[in-house]
Design a protein around this motif. Sequence first.
Motif, PDB file in Angstrom:
ATOM      1  N   GLU A 279     -11.813  -3.101   1.288  1.00 52.03           N
ATOM      2  CA  GLU A 279     -11.924  -2.987  -0.166  1.00 52.03           C
ATOM      3  C   GLU A 279     -10.627  -3.361  -0.862  1.00 52.03           C
ATOM      4  OE1 GLU A 279     -15.111   0.722   0.250  1.00 52.03           O
ATOM      5  OE2 GLU A 279     -13.064   1.067  -0.500  1.00 52.03           O
ATOM      6  N   ARG A 280      -9.529  -3.297  -0.119  1.00 51.01           N
ATOM      7  CA  ARG A 280      -8.230  -3.633  -0.710  1.00 51.01           C
ATOM      8  C   ARG A 280      -7.791  -5.051  -0.397  1.00 51.01           C
ATOM      9  NH1 ARG A 280      -4.632   1.918  -0.634  1.00 51.01           N
ATOM     10  NH2 ARG A 280      -6.188   3.181  -1.717  1.00 51.01           N
ATOM     11  N   GLY A 281      -8.749  -5.881   0.072  1.00 52.09           N
ATOM     12  CA  GLY A 281      -8.472  -7.298   0.182  1.00 52.09           C
ATOM     13  C   GLY A 281      -8.040  -7.805   1.536  1.00 52.09           C
TER      14      GLY A 281
ATOM     15  N   GLU B 269      -1.992  -5.276   8.794  1.00 49.22           N
ATOM     16  CA  GLU B 269      -2.504  -6.513   8.200  1.00 49.22           C
ATOM     17  C   GLU B 269      -2.825  -7.556   9.266  1.00 49.22           C
ATOM     18  OE1 GLU B 269       0.523  -7.584   5.454  1.00 49.22           O
ATOM     19  OE2 GLU B 269      -0.182  -6.197   3.887  1.00 49.22           O
TER      20      GLU B 269
ATOM     21  N   THR C 217     -11.760   1.075   3.632  1.00 43.93           N
ATOM     22  CA  THR C 217     -10.779   1.005   2.539  1.00 43.93           C
ATOM     23  C   THR C 217      -9.899  -0.230   2.670  1.00 43.93           C
ATOM     24  OG1 THR C 217     -10.745   3.422   2.399  1.00 43.93           O
ATOM     25  CG2 THR C 217      -8.888   2.247   1.405  1.00 43.93           C
TER      26      THR C 217
ATOM     27  N   MET D  21       0.847  -1.202   0.000  1.00 45.89           N
ATOM     28  CA  MET D  21       0.000   0.000   0.000  1.00 45.89           C
ATOM     29  C   MET D  21       0.881   1.251   0.000  1.00 45.89           C
ATOM     30  SD  MET D  21      -3.026  -0.937   2.679  1.00 45.89           S
ATOM     31  CE  MET D  21      -3.914  -2.478   2.554  1.00 45.89           C
TER      32      MET D  21
ATOM     33  N   THR E 204      -5.769   5.550   3.059  1.00 48.36           N
ATOM     34  CA  THR E 204      -7.103   5.415   3.666  1.00 48.36           C
ATOM     35  C   THR E 204      -7.789   6.752   3.912  1.00 48.36           C
ATOM     36  OG1 THR E 204      -6.147   5.430   5.899  1.00 48.36           O
ATOM     37  CG2 THR E 204      -6.448   3.277   4.843  1.00 48.36           C
TER      38      THR E 204
END
Length: 898
Positions: free
Chosen positions: A32-34, A67, A29, A1, A11
């Motif tokens: 939405e980015r997995g 993460e 966000t 990112m 974000t």
Amino acid sequence: MNTKPGNPLGTRAELKTASGTVGYCRLATLEERGLAQVGRLPVSIKILLEAVVRHVDGGKATEGDVERLSAWGTPAAGEREFPFMPARVLMQDFTGVPAVVDLAALRAAVARLGGDPRQINPLIPLDLVIDHSVQVDRFGSPEAAAYNAEREFERNRERYEFLRWGADAFHSFRVVPPATGIVHQVNLEYLAPVVQTSKGAAGPMAYPDSLVGTDSHTTMINGLGVLGWGVGGIEAEAAMLGQPLFMLPPEVVGFRLDGELPAGATATDLVLTITEMLRRHGVVGKFVEFFGDGLRRLSLADRATVANMAPEYGATMGFFPVDSETLRYLEGTGREKALVDLVERYCKEQGLFHVPGNGGADYTEVVSLDMSAVEPSLAGPKRPQDRVPLGASKAAFRKSLAEAFKVSAEERPQVAVPEMKASLGHGSVVIAAITSCTNTSNPSVMLGAGLLASKAVERGLRVPGHVKTSLAPGSRVVTRYLEAAGVLPALDALGFNLVGYGCTTCIGNSGPLPEAVSKAVREHGLVVASVLSGNRNFEGRINPDVKANYLASPPLVVAYALAGTMDIDLVKEPLGKDRAGQPVFLQDLWPSPEEVRDAIRDSMSPALFRKEYAEVFGGNETWNKIPVSGGNLYRWEDSSTYIKEPPFFAHLAPEAQGIQSIEGARVLALLGDSVTTDHISPAGSIPKDGPAGRYLLERGVPVTEFNSFGSRRGNHEVMMRGTFGNIRIRNRLAPGTEGGVTRHLPSGEILSIYDAAMRYRDEGVPLLVIAGAEYGTGSSRDWAAKGTLLLGVRAVLARSYERIHRSNLIGMGVLPLEFSAGESAESLGLTGEETYSLNGPGDDLEPGQEIQVTARDGNGESKTFTVVARVDSATEVDYYRNGGILQTVLRQLLARAR
């Protein structure tokens, strides 16, 4: 990112509010980015996650931290720690004074090492509320509050001068003066914004309010949807100096609330029920997050009562998400409309807003309670989790006489006390205190107590002369609404006159009992009782003359004061007789829910809160007149018996010297289960015949000016002499004794803990403390760890630890060790007479490392067993290697300056 200034991990989004457009770190966000399904995370975890995301921008967190935490509850989260940067720090004066002393000492150390002392400065907002110093010296009279306030300033002028210096010397440090309110209630009613805003690289940023506090009951703010919990003073100091708090991802127990409280049951009864449930279930070190349809039937004040007692049910915090009731409370306490709008819009956009019926989140596990099953209750006589239904209280008290206090059931002495026009026996209530943040923040129980008092006065009931009564509201607002409701005259008539604004009885500042009562109790060995609307009733905490201590709602405090005894069934037996000689029962006096609701409606308004908090930092003229000495460095006075430079940094080397081995250690204390910080940390009055009392007498301080241990926390010489000095502590090394004594080995001489520790120090012998389960439960008292270190204790070996105290031990460079599962001192046959050597730890210490311990007895026989080093993270290893948190911070500052 991609991370750009003001746009961590891409974000940043914008939110239009009544006060303008603000940016924020949009959690959706990430999904939405997995990343993991952020939407199903508990609200408390989302708030932690937002803080981690926001601090990637400043380098205090990494993308990996984001993460892992966003994958909370899945194997992908792992067991690695993550950094948490709270938005602010909150202190009370007992724990705050030594923290500010440490900051002053750090400045002195930096100056000695050639650095700029102004490097030592809070980097996030710090508020300190003076609420722990007022004592109930006078009671039962209209002059009580003024007299107690005057005595408070007389006793604590030197401490208050020091705090005035600190407020001037340090940036971002505010002090709320005495006689304002209890720290947690002031935080709830005024300090906490729920959503913060600050200037960012790309414009204003909004983010959730969060804090750590130097008091266990910081968790009260969780009722307002604010993330916060208690930490040790040394952790708080590190946070305010810009150090992240590193923590493992917590388990989150969802607590579903259904139904509503029945008539006659209060928020106090609810929290005592929850405390009993969760202690039995086991939530130590976990978050508890409340959800469910029942929330809509709990006022914000009720939630704050439940959140307040999270330490009592063992959780890190008991969290209530923001909802429509939160918004109503903010409006009702006089917050600006623009702030209320921001809170609503932000929390809804971020998925932090609780909506009944949405099913909650994916919790670690779920516990549930139908509130309609809650019944009037007490807790006691020694622990908050020992709930007793009101109808069973008489039988439970009599049982406790035999089991807890070893008094024969047939032994019922009645001792005449002519001065009080009363007689005393086992169970006589000698203290009845409406006190503590837990309940004084709650208008329903406070006005309920006032309404009950009014009905009692109308019937002609009076409180027996042997009961020391007191009313210590949690803020001036409470006095105003009790006054507006017209119930203060009745409370006064029963002796519940205002005694001051502070914690008072709940923290042991109950003041002395009348001499005639104290004499009768001691000479006849009576088991007398206190009833208080507080959160702690541990042994020796409330008053040295009082063995049985019960927690109860404010209305029940008034009821037991009228009865004058615990040896009564308030459900079936009358409290007394009215003017006509007719029996008066509790049910005759208990106000209906409608009466309480009407009183709240008619006596409270936003204007009342705005008026009382308008001059919160400068409205106390006595405080304003205290002289302030300027300068970046505090001028330590050798003659001071309140404020002394602590020795923690006196000979600090610029670099860590490595982990030192522990060889030939002796046991200073061999303790059982549930040893609390009240047993370890000095608290309450200072005995004149103890080591601390002798120290003060040798310096010309008369007994009348001893004050309390809490007020002298800025003097390490006093505090180390009182560590492990609780009158109820039982050291198995000195069987048949009670109090802070031990057996020096190998001489066998019985000495005070302090005197023995000093002899061991002179002999060059390191020390060890051995204990059972739940070691260090109770208040977040950093002196429980500081005093342990200064006595020469290098390690503590216990079956299990309370979270804050374990962390505090590491923060002071004391190694917490834990017996292997299923093992204990008893199972291993340890007597405490052995010498102990550790095969490690060394500089290669790792989190959770197993260590071999060898114990050798006087006959040369030895046994070796395995323990676990409860240094739970790489950061804690670093703290331990440096000798503590503050040593680590100081070395980092010096390294950056070079």
